[in-house]
Design a protein around this motif. Structure first.
Motif, PDB file in Angstrom:
ATOM      1  N   ALA A 143       0.812  -1.218   0.000  1.00  0.00           N
ATOM      2  CA  ALA A 143       0.000   0.000   0.000  1.00  0.00           C
ATOM      3  C   ALA A 143       0.846   1.269   0.000  1.00  0.00           C
ATOM      4  CB  ALA A 143      -0.912   0.003   1.225  1.00  0.00           C
ATOM      5  N   ALA A 144       2.178   1.114  -0.056  1.00  0.00           N
ATOM      6  CA  ALA A 144       3.121   2.240  -0.057  1.00  0.00           C
ATOM      7  C   ALA A 144       3.114   3.006   1.262  1.00  0.00           C
ATOM      8  CB  ALA A 144       2.861   3.182  -1.223  1.00  0.00           C
ATOM      9  N   GLY A 145       2.793   2.307   2.343  1.00  0.00           N
ATOM     10  CA  GLY A 145       2.847   2.935   3.660  1.00  0.00           C
ATOM     11  C   GLY A 145       1.562   2.766   4.433  1.00  0.00           C
ATOM     12  N   GLY A 146       1.559   3.265   5.652  1.00  0.00           N
ATOM     13  CA  GLY A 146       0.386   3.147   6.505  1.00  0.00           C
ATOM     14  C   GLY A 146       0.763   3.290   7.967  1.00  0.00           C
ATOM     15  N   ALA A 147       0.047   2.589   8.838  1.00  0.00           N
ATOM     16  CA  ALA A 147       0.246   2.772  10.266  1.00  0.00           C
ATOM     17  C   ALA A 147       0.118   1.462  11.026  1.00  0.00           C
ATOM     18  CB  ALA A 147      -0.762   3.781  10.817  1.00  0.00           C
ATOM     19  N   ILE A 148       0.919   1.338  12.061  1.00  0.00           N
ATOM     20  CA  ILE A 148       0.806   0.266  13.041  1.00  0.00           C
ATOM     21  C   ILE A 148       0.583   0.920  14.395  1.00  0.00           C
ATOM     22  CG2 ILE A 148       2.003  -1.622  14.227  1.00  0.00           C
ATOM     23  CD1 ILE A 148       3.649  -1.997  11.627  1.00  0.00           C
ATOM     24  N   VAL A 149      -0.485   0.526  15.075  1.00  0.00           N
ATOM     25  CA  VAL A 149      -0.792   1.058  16.401  1.00  0.00           C
ATOM     26  C   VAL A 149      -0.901  -0.122  17.360  1.00  0.00           C
ATOM     27  CG1 VAL A 149      -2.402   2.408  17.802  1.00  0.00           C
ATOM     28  CG2 VAL A 149      -2.033   3.004  15.398  1.00  0.00           C
ATOM     29  N   VAL A 150      -0.184  -0.053  18.468  1.00  0.00           N
ATOM     30  CA  VAL A 150      -0.197  -1.115  19.474  1.00  0.00           C
ATOM     31  C   VAL A 150      -0.759  -0.554  20.773  1.00  0.00           C
ATOM     32  CG1 VAL A 150       1.180  -2.764  20.787  1.00  0.00           C
ATOM     33  CG2 VAL A 150       1.813  -2.220  18.415  1.00  0.00           C
ATOM     34  N   LEU A 151      -1.780  -1.222  21.307  1.00  0.00           N
ATOM     35  CA  LEU A 151      -2.274  -0.862  22.628  1.00  0.00           C
ATOM     36  C   LEU A 151      -1.395  -1.541  23.670  1.00  0.00           C
ATOM     37  CD1 LEU A 151      -4.642   0.244  21.008  1.00  0.00           C
ATOM     38  CD2 LEU A 151      -6.170  -0.615  22.784  1.00  0.00           C
ATOM     39  N   THR A 152      -0.767  -0.741  24.517  1.00  0.00           N
ATOM     40  CA  THR A 152       0.173  -1.247  25.506  1.00  0.00           C
ATOM     41  C   THR A 152      -0.442  -1.067  26.902  1.00  0.00           C
ATOM     42  OG1 THR A 152       1.370   0.868  25.404  1.00  0.00           O
ATOM     43  CG2 THR A 152       2.171  -0.949  24.015  1.00  0.00           C
ATOM     44  N   SER A 153       0.182  -0.300  27.764  1.00  0.00           N
ATOM     45  CA  SER A 153      -0.372  -0.055  29.095  1.00  0.00           C
ATOM     46  C   SER A 153       0.437   1.018  29.803  1.00  0.00           C
ATOM     47  CB  SER A 153      -0.358  -1.326  29.949  1.00  0.00           C
ATOM     48  OG  SER A 153      -0.764  -1.045  31.282  1.00  0.00           O
ATOM     49  N   GLN A 154      -0.233   1.757  30.682  1.00  0.00           N
ATOM     50  CA  GLN A 154       0.485   2.743  31.480  1.00  0.00           C
ATOM     51  C   GLN A 154       1.469   2.067  32.425  1.00  0.00           C
ATOM     52  OE1 GLN A 154      -2.130   1.414  32.768  1.00  0.00           O
ATOM     53  NE2 GLN A 154      -2.665   2.120  34.813  1.00  0.00           N
ATOM     54  N   VAL A 155       1.229   0.792  32.793  1.00  0.00           N
ATOM     55  CA  VAL A 155       2.163   0.107  33.679  1.00  0.00           C
ATOM     56  C   VAL A 155       3.341  -0.484  32.903  1.00  0.00           C
ATOM     57  CG1 VAL A 155       0.457  -0.330  35.474  1.00  0.00           C
ATOM     58  CG2 VAL A 155       0.844  -2.056  33.708  1.00  0.00           C
ATOM     59  N   GLY A 156       3.407  -0.238  31.616  1.00  0.00           N
ATOM     60  CA  GLY A 156       4.635  -0.458  30.867  1.00  0.00           C
ATOM     61  C   GLY A 156       5.571   0.721  31.003  1.00  0.00           C
ATOM     62  N   ILE A 157       5.084   1.802  31.620  1.00  0.00           N
ATOM     63  CA  ILE A 157       5.864   3.027  31.821  1.00  0.00           C
ATOM     64  C   ILE A 157       6.206   3.209  33.296  1.00  0.00           C
ATOM     65  CG2 ILE A 157       5.827   5.549  31.602  1.00  0.00           C
ATOM     66  CD1 ILE A 157       3.844   5.093  29.246  1.00  0.00           C
ATOM     67  N   VAL A 158       5.211   2.972  34.162  1.00  0.00           N
ATOM     68  CA  VAL A 158       5.433   3.048  35.609  1.00  0.00           C
ATOM     69  C   VAL A 158       5.197   1.660  36.202  1.00  0.00           C
ATOM     70  CG1 VAL A 158       4.782   5.474  35.766  1.00  0.00           C
ATOM     71  CG2 VAL A 158       3.028   3.718  36.056  1.00  0.00           C
ATOM     72  N   ALA A 159       5.913   1.361  37.256  1.00  0.00           N
ATOM     73  CA  ALA A 159       5.781   0.043  37.875  1.00  0.00           C
ATOM     74  C   ALA A 159       4.507  -0.040  38.705  1.00  0.00           C
ATOM     75  CB  ALA A 159       6.992  -0.240  38.757  1.00  0.00           C
ATOM     76  N   GLN A 160       4.024  -1.254  38.883  1.00  0.00           N
ATOM     77  CA  GLN A 160       2.869  -1.510  39.741  1.00  0.00           C
ATOM     78  C   GLN A 160       3.170  -2.730  40.598  1.00  0.00           C
ATOM     79  OE1 GLN A 160      -0.932  -2.983  38.016  1.00  0.00           O
ATOM     80  NE2 GLN A 160      -1.853  -1.226  39.026  1.00  0.00           N
TER      81      GLN A 160
END
Length: 255
Positions: A129-146
């Protein structure tokens, strides 16, 4: 100085949502349809077969061959593929001491391997398609510990860094890769799933209140809010946003 012109950048119209059966994935399917896009939905949950998407099929992100087959089928049904939104995730509870190797591997199989396998399967279609987008749903706890959430936090952190690596690798091909990091969402779905890991009603009630108290707006984030961020990340509204993580957690990760 010779400054290259802006664009042109593709605004993806043919989108596959992996994990589109329920919760944030189902909300993303709905928001994409409302935006006028053509949408296919994939999930391991048979509920996906009742989705309003143009094409629905079962697919397992922990099996690279199976998710390749599902994405190929979706691309054929849509007449091409210009973006994917990977909304997969499973949770667990416990420190590393509490977490058996099998559970650790299960968490990483869905939360980290899943986005890798999905993006890898989509790449040939995005190139066509000559380009586009990839979007991944991750989590805020991938940034701060829990506390008591080691495997999930580590797997989602891996997914966030994977997004950065993919963004660097494929930006020159007009493939934009970004992440949306949700806070806990509800009133059902993720919220209920997380609370179900606690052993009794008292501990579930305490955890529910803790989640509300750590949101600066004193509420639970709604799946539609995550979907709105995902649709924005799919679009070419801000084509210079590459390798970023949109945190939608009501301020949870700030305090």
């Amino acid at each position: 100085m010779n400054i290259p012109p802006l664009g042109p950048f593709k605004d993806p119209q043919k989108v596959v949502v992996i994990g589109g059966a329920t919760g944030m994935g189902a909300s993303t399917v709905k928001k994409l349809l409302e935006s006028g896009r053509r949408v296919a939905a994939i999930d391991i949950n048979k509920v996906v077969l009742d989705s309003d998407a143009e094409f629905n099929t079962l697919g397992d992100v922990t099996d690279a061959a199976d998710i390749q087959r599902a994405i190929d089928e979706a691309a054929e049904a849509l007449g091409g593929l210009e973006a994917i939104v990977c909304c997969v995730g499973i949770n667990g509870i416990g420190t590393i001491e509490d977490t058996e190797p099998e559970e650790w591997n299960r968490q990483f199989a869905v939360n980290a391997f899943g986005p890798y396998a999905s993006a890898r399967a989509a790449l040939p279609h995005l190139r066509k398609a000559a380009g586009g987008a990839i979007v991944v749903l991750t989590s805020q706890v991938g940034i701060v510990a829990q506390k008591q959430n080691a495997a999930y936090c580590a797997a989602k952190a891996a997914a966030i860094h994977l997004v950065r690596c993919m963004a660097v690798d494929f930006a020159a091909e007009n493939i934009r890769v970004n992440s949306v990091a949700p806070g806990i969402t509800g009133p059902t779905g993720m919220f209920d799933s997380w609370l179900s890991l606690f052993p009794d009603e008292e501990s579930r009630a305490a955890e529910a209140q803790r989640q509300i108290d750590t949101n600066l707006q004193k509420r639970i984030v709604h799946p539609d809010e995550i979907a709105a961020a995902a649709v924005f990340a799919v679009s070419n509204a801000a084509p210079g946003l590459i390798g970023q993580t949109f945190v939608v957690d009501g301020g949870y990760s700030l305090i």
